[in-house]
Design an enzyme around this catalytic site. Sequence first.
Site, PDB file in Angstrom:
ATOM      1  CB  ILE A 114      -0.836   4.550  -6.275  1.00 30.52           C
ATOM      2  CG1 ILE A 114      -2.053   5.016  -5.468  1.00 30.52           C
ATOM      3  CG2 ILE A 114      -1.200   4.425  -7.757  1.00 30.52           C
ATOM      4  CD1 ILE A 114      -2.574   6.391  -5.879  1.00 30.52           C
ATOM      5  CB  CYS A 115       1.887   2.257  -9.389  1.00 31.47           C
ATOM      6  SG  CYS A 115       2.755   1.663 -10.857  1.00 31.47           S
ATOM      7  CB  THR A 116       6.413   0.661  -8.329  1.00 28.59           C
ATOM      8  OG1 THR A 116       6.560   2.035  -8.710  1.00 28.59           O
ATOM      9  CG2 THR A 116       6.244  -0.200  -9.572  1.00 28.59           C
ATOM     10  CB  THR A 134       3.197  -3.914  -7.131  1.00 30.62           C
ATOM     11  OG1 THR A 134       3.850  -2.706  -7.535  1.00 30.62           O
ATOM     12  CG2 THR A 134       3.881  -5.106  -7.785  1.00 30.62           C
ATOM     13  CB  ALA A 167      -2.665  -2.846 -10.100  1.00 34.08           C
TER      14      ALA A 167
END
Length: 340
Positions: A114-116, A134, A167
Amino acid sequence: MSPEGSVARHRVAVLVRDGVLPMELGLVHQLLGTARSASGELLYDVRTCAPRPGMIRTDADFPIHAEHGLDVVAAADTVLVIASHESDEGLTPGGLDADLAAALRGAAGRVAAICTGSFVLAAAGLLDGRRATTHWMSADLFARTFPAVTVDADVLYVDEGEVLTSAGEAAGIDLCLHLIRSDHGSAVAAEVARRTVVPPHREGGQAQYIQRPVPEPRLTSTSEARAWALPRLAEPLTLADLAAVESMSVRTFSRRFREETGLTPMQWLTQRRLERARELLEATDHTIDRVATEAGFGTGASLRQHFALGLGVSPGAYRATFRGAGVGAGADALGDDAHV
């Protein structure tokens, strides 16, 4: 066997590190941890783990305690890596802690971020030669740091089969619902979304959230055309039909539609029709040809082609997985799909 006496739950290892974002950790437990079958059985066994068990700093003013270590990763059916803004963007190819990298590469099930958290998967070499996403604010750095990865900064999540990325923080919700939908069907995912008060499907991608360097005038929304199209999926809708609803030229409508959703109008329409077909396959005994007609694909052959491209399975195989081949009309419900 699970505590309910049924099949074993899908094992999920949620990997946290110092600097973890509490929202991301919480949403995984809220969505996967509460998913239930039609008979009320919990479907996932969600466990939080860390490279070293113990107290883990968050990016808030409170820590969390991770009881489990990397041994949980090895035993998991799904590993979810939560972002840490303390370290993620400083990672480079091969620069991940050796024990953590080995655990991720040795995971028997699928691995997601998830995310970074996608930086972690890339540093472990799991994204080389793959498409990934990302947070849009980190996408350029991600692309420069990991040139072997194809970065798509416009989408909410990317499913590469055994490796998935999403993202920003809230896109973790989209990813988790996608995992539930893939594992247990749209009805279970929709119920989790309903209980959590989030949409089962979120329109568009990250493109709509990116801050532009030059302010743009407010665009006329294309939402009316989308709302108009949804109850008419079975009809042979054209781009001109959709543009006419908004009283726009086809060119202007197409440009504004993509700016708002991250998709072309026809890509959006195909996605909605696939969702409708999945719902019909799960909830009805319709033949494949009838499902194709009601979902807007016209013929069983067209439906099978879109299922193969979009989901990697045939409609009959999808129904057998999420409804059961012996339910309702049985073999007749599969239509001529068995001959493909």
